[in-house]
Design a protein around this motif. Structure first.
Motif, short mmCIF file in Angstrom:
data_model
loop_
_atom_site.label_atom_id
_atom_site.label_comp_id
_atom_site.label_asym_id
_atom_site.label_seq_id
_atom_site.Cartn_x
_atom_site.Cartn_y
_atom_site.Cartn_z
N GLU A 76 0.84 -1.20 0.00
CA GLU A 76 0.00 0.00 0.00
C GLU A 76 0.88 1.25 0.00
O GLU A 76 1.84 1.36 0.75
CB GLU A 76 -0.90 -0.01 1.23
CG GLU A 76 -1.85 1.18 1.31
CD GLU A 76 -2.79 1.04 2.48
OE1 GLU A 76 -3.07 2.07 3.11
OE2 GLU A 76 -3.23 -0.09 2.76
N PRO A 103 -6.47 -7.28 -1.74
CA PRO A 103 -7.41 -7.03 -0.64
C PRO A 103 -7.38 -5.57 -0.20
O PRO A 103 -6.30 -4.98 -0.07
CB PRO A 103 -6.90 -7.96 0.48
CG PRO A 103 -6.22 -9.08 -0.27
CD PRO A 103 -5.57 -8.43 -1.45
N SER A 104 -8.56 -4.97 -0.03
CA SER A 104 -8.73 -3.56 0.34
C SER A 104 -8.45 -2.61 -0.82
O SER A 104 -8.50 -1.39 -0.65
CB SER A 104 -7.86 -3.16 1.54
OG SER A 104 -8.18 -3.96 2.67
N THR A 186 -14.67 -1.99 -4.29
CA THR A 186 -13.83 -2.20 -3.12
C THR A 186 -13.60 -3.70 -2.95
O THR A 186 -14.56 -4.45 -2.74
CB THR A 186 -14.46 -1.63 -1.84
OG1 THR A 186 -14.72 -0.23 -2.02
CG2 THR A 186 -13.54 -1.81 -0.66
N MET A 188 -12.83 -6.95 -1.13
CA MET A 188 -12.84 -7.52 0.20
C MET A 188 -11.74 -8.60 0.32
O MET A 188 -11.21 -8.86 1.39
CB MET A 188 -14.20 -8.12 0.53
CG MET A 188 -15.39 -7.20 0.18
SD MET A 188 -15.25 -5.55 0.90
CE MET A 188 -15.49 -5.93 2.63
#
Length: 268
Positions: A76, A103-104, A186, A188
């Motif tokens: 990230e 993820p995210s 988004t 998950m």
């Protein structure tokens, strides 16, 4: 025996030639379905069903993607996990590509001007939130944001989708003015989404990707606006969308598509 051997080889060659991959069938069908379409022009019902049927039957195996690919382990940066885009093909009529979201990972709320879009979740669980513009928004006062926020005008939209989807599931379709033209993805879990856009984005023709920030309906509405919401509908189903620049930290990286090849036509 010599003639029988030649005949057998010819049969095998014909069988190989007849075998068409799912992604090639998708491309070939797109060339037919979008042939007479253009900005704001929706394919006919038969064409839409043909594309839906193909996409509904496709899996990650058909395009050579899998949940353990390194793209799903990107770190990230700046608040958004990096998203990878695999380009399959593009022409004036349509484009095909795959978004790989770790993820995210988030594709923020954005639009698809004058486009018909087919999206197929190949694997993973994804939350989708989507809006359409309210045609009779003139009946409701259009507020201005405070000058400290840029003084930008906003436009009323209605929530069309707000749910989680888990593969395997059918393809979703959005249209130029219906079906959730502005949507947010988004992830998950690790997700792969196969997208068909007709026509594709094109800045010179005014089809650029615009991003939005949402404001709750009551936060910016006048006192009497609540009474103008159609009877039986919830205020929570409406929101004001403010145009914004591309969100800082959003990073979509292009990568090489390594799945089954597509043989593109030179002209339509």
């Amino acid at each position: 025996m010599g003639m029988e051997k030649v005949s057998g080889e010819r049969k095998k060659r014909r069988m190989r030639q007849k075998k068409v991959t799912a992604v090639q069938k998708l491309y070939d069908t797109c060339t037919e379905v979008f042939a007479d379409c253009g900005p704001g022009v929706i394919p006919n019902a038969e064409g839409i069903e043909r594309l839906k049927d193909i996409l509904n039957g496709m899996t990650e195996v058909d395009v050579g993607v899998r949940p353990n690919m390194p793209y799903f382990k990107l770190k990230e940066i700046g608040g958004f996990p990096k998203i990878t885009y695999l380009h399959l093909c593009e022409c004036d009529k349509f484009s095909i590509g795959i978004f790989l979201l770790p993820p995210s990972g988030v594709l923020p709320l954005h639009n698809h001007p004058q486009m018909t879009v087919f999206s197929k979740l190949l694997f993973g669980t994804m939350h989708i939130k989507a809006y359409d513009w309210v045609d009779d928004a003139a009946l409701i006062s259009t507020p201005k944001l405070d000058s400290s926020e840029g003084g930008v005008g906003v436009r009323l939209a209605k929530l069309k989708v707000n749910a989680e989807f888990t593969a395997p599931c059918n393809a979703s379709i959005l249209y130029p003015t219906d079906g959730g033209n502005m949507h947010c993805f988004t992830a998950m879990t690790s997700c792969a989404v196969l997208d068909v856009l007709g026509p594709p984005y094109c800045d010179p023709e005014g089809r650029h990707c615009q991003y939005y920030r949402t404001h709750p309906f009551m936060d910016l509405s006048e006192t009497d606006d609540e009474k103008k919401i159609p009877e039986g509908e919830k205020i929570e189903s409406y929101a004001w969308l403010e145009e914004i620049d591309k969100p800082k930290g959003l990073s979509v990286i292009g990568a090489m598509y390594s799945g089954p090849k597509i043989i593109e036509k030179l002209a339509f």
